[in-house]
Enzyme design. Structure first.
Site, short mmCIF file in Angstrom:
data_model
loop_
_atom_site.label_atom_id
_atom_site.label_comp_id
_atom_site.label_asym_id
_atom_site.label_seq_id
_atom_site.Cartn_x
_atom_site.Cartn_y
_atom_site.Cartn_z
N HIS A 116 46.87 44.77 30.89
CA HIS A 116 46.63 43.53 30.16
C HIS A 116 46.64 43.76 28.64
CE1 HIS A 116 44.62 41.48 33.91
NE2 HIS A 116 45.92 41.67 34.04
N HIS B 130 51.87 43.08 41.83
CA HIS B 130 51.74 42.10 42.92
C HIS B 130 52.53 42.51 44.15
CE1 HIS B 130 49.73 38.48 40.83
NE2 HIS B 130 49.44 39.59 40.18
N ARG C 261 53.72 43.20 35.89
CA ARG C 261 52.85 42.46 36.81
C ARG C 261 53.52 42.28 38.18
NH1 ARG C 261 51.20 36.46 37.18
NH2 ARG C 261 49.16 36.60 38.17
N ASN D 138 50.66 33.59 42.67
CA ASN D 138 52.05 33.98 42.38
C ASN D 138 52.90 32.81 41.92
OD1 ASN D 138 51.54 36.63 43.06
ND2 ASN D 138 52.38 36.48 45.13
#
Ligand code: HEM
Ligand SMILES: *[C@@H]1O[C@H](CO)[C@@H](O)[C@H](O)[C@H]1NC(C)=O
Ligand SMILES: *[C@@H]1O[C@H](CO)[C@@H](O)[C@H](O)[C@H]1NC(C)=O
Length: 335
Positions: free
Chosen positions: A196, A69, A65, A97
Site C-alpha cells: 500500500h 488477489h 494487487r 474484486n
C-alpha cells in the site's frame, strides 16, 4: 550399480528421482523454467509493463494487487482472471474484486504476445506473478528471483472470495487468520501490507472511518485531524457517485515504491482501517517501526514474502493446463 543389475531395476533408479519431484509440487518451480521454451519472456514482460505504467502510472499498483488477489484466494492459479460463464460464478465479479481490480487487459496483452512467440507455453499464473514483480521493480521497489512453472486452474469460485479474501474492515486477528490458513503468517501480513505504498483506494473502502467508526457516530480516533478533514471533503457523507472517488494509500508518494507506508502509520495517516490497525497491536507496531526505520530490511522481507505468497496453492507438472487466453479455460484436450 553392479554391471549385472537386471534392466528393470536400472530403469527404476532412472525414474525414481522423477517421482520424488512430482510429489513435492513447488520444488518443481524454478526461475529458469522458460529459459529454453520461451527465451523472449523476460523482454516481453518488461516491455508490456513499462508501456502500461508509462500510459497509466497507477497500473503498477493494480498489477501488484491482482497478484495478491489471485494467490490469496484458492492459490496462484490465475483463477482471478477467469470470466464468469453460464455454469460458473467466478472471482472477478465477487465483492472486493468487482469494480475494483484492474489490469486484466495488460495481462491479456502479454498473453497475446506470448502466444505468438511461444504458443501454449507460459501460464497465466506465471504472467500475473511476473507482471507484479516487474511492476514493483519499475516503480523503485526490490527485485526477486521468482520461481516459475505454475499451471493454470480450471475453475474459479465467487464463494471462495467471500471466505478467503481479507477485508479492510475486518480485525487484524481475522485478517491474520486468513493469511495463516494459506501458510503465510503475521509477518507476511505486515510486510506485504507495505504494498500500500503505491496505488489508491475508493472512498467506500474507508468512509466509515471518517463519519461513523464502528457505529459510534464519530470518526476513528486514530486518524490525524488534518487528514480527516481532507478525506471528508474528498469523500462526503452521501450515498452518491463520490463513493468511487480515489484517495492515495500512501499520501507521501503514491506512485513510488518505498517504505513511507510504514512511516505514515506511525504518523496516524494510514488510509484503511486495516492499515492503521497495525499500530494498535504491540507486535505488529514493532514491525512497522522496524520497516519505517530500515528501508533495506523492508525490501528484503517484502521480496521474501512475495516469493512465499507466489507459492500458495500452485499447480505444477500435469495439473491444470496452460490457457491460450487468460480469461477462459481451454475447451480442448486441456493440455
Ligand atoms: C490485510 C490485507 C489487505 C487488505 C484488507 C487490503 C485492502 C485493500 C483495499 C480495500 C484496497 C482499495 C480497493 C478499492 O478501492 O477498490 C486496496 C488496494 C491495494 N492493495 Fe491491498 N489489502 C491488503 C493486502 C494487500 C497485499 C498483501 C497487497 C500486495 C502484495 C496489496 C496491494 C494493494 C495495492 C497495490 C492496492 C492499490 C491498487 C490500485 O491502485 O489499483 N494489498 N487494498
Ligand atoms: C491507457 O490508460 C487508460 C486509463 O488511464 C486506458 O483507458 C487506456 O486503455 C490505456 N491505453 C493503453 C494503450 O494501454
Ligand atoms: C471476526 O470473525 C468472526 C468469526 O467469523 C466474526 O464473528 C467477527 O464479526 C469478525 N470480526 C471482525 C471485526 O471482523
Amino acid at each position: 550399480m553392479p554391471p549385472n543389475t537386471p534392466i528393470f531395476v536400472s530403469l527404476l533408479f532412472l525414474i525414481f528421482p522423477f517421482f520424488i519431484q512430482q510429489s513435492n509440487a513447488y520444488m518443481e518451480l524454478r526461475p529458469d523454467f522458460y529459459d529454453e521454451s520461451c527465451p523472449r519472456l523476460p523482454m516481453i514482460i518488461r516491455y508490456h509493463i513499462w508501456a502500461a505504467v508509462q500510459n497509466d502510472s497507477r497500473m503498477a499498483a493494480s498489477l501488484l494487487r491482482l497478484n495478491f488477489h489471485d494467490c490469496i484466494v484458492d492459490g496462484c492459479e490465475a483463477s482471478v482472471l477467469l470470466d464468469d460463464t453460464r455454469d460458473m460464478k467466478g472471482e472477478k465479479n465477487a465483492p472486493g474484486n468487482v469494480k475494483s481490480l484492474r489490469g486484466f487487459e495488460v495481462i491479456d496483452g502479454i498473453k497475446a504476445d506470448l502466444e505468438t512467440y511461444c504458443p501454449q507455453t507460459v501460464s497465466c499464473a506465471d504472467i500475473v506473478n511476473l507482471a507484479a514483480r516487474e511492476a514493483v521493480y519499475l516503480v523503485g521497489g526490490p527485485f526477486w528471483h521468482l520461481p516459475l512453472g505454475r499451471r493454470d486452474g480450471l475453475t474459479a469460485s465467487l464463494k471462495s472470495v467471500l471466505a478467503q479474501l481479507p477485508s479492510p474492515k475486518a480485525s487484524l486477528e481475522n485478517n491474520t487468520a486468513k493469511f495463516i490458513s494459506k501458510g503465510l503468517d503475521l509477518k507476511d501480513l505486515v510486510v506485504l501490507s507495505g504494498a500500500h505504498t503505491i496505488g489508491f483506494a475508493r472512498c467506500v473502502t474507508f468512509k466509515a472511518r471518517l463519519f461513523n467508526y464502528k457505529g459510534s457516530g464519530n470518526p476513528d480516533p486514530d486518524i490525524n485531524t488534518a487528514m480527516l478533514s481532507d478525506l471528508r471533503s474528498m469523500c462526503p457523507n452521501r450515498n452518491d457517485g463520490t463513493g468511487a472517488n480515489l484517495a492515495p494509500l500512501d499520501v507521501a508518494s503514491y506512485d513510488r515504491f518505498d517504505n513511507e507506508y510504514f512511516t505514515n502509520l506511525i504518523g496516524n495517516v494510514g488510509l484503511l482501517e486495516s492499515d492503521q490497525g497495525l499500530m494498535a497491536d504491540p507486535q505488529t507496531a514493532r514491525m512497522v517501526r522496524e520497516y519505517s526505520f530500515d528501508p533495506n530490511l523492508f525490501y528484503e522481507d517484502f521480496s521474501e514474502s512475495m516469493m512465499r505468497m507466489s507459492l500458495v496453492g500452485v499447480m505444477t507438472g500435469r495439473e491444470g493446463q496452460i490457457r491460450k487466453q487468460c480469461g477462459v479455460v481451454n475447451n480442448d484436450d486441456g493440455y
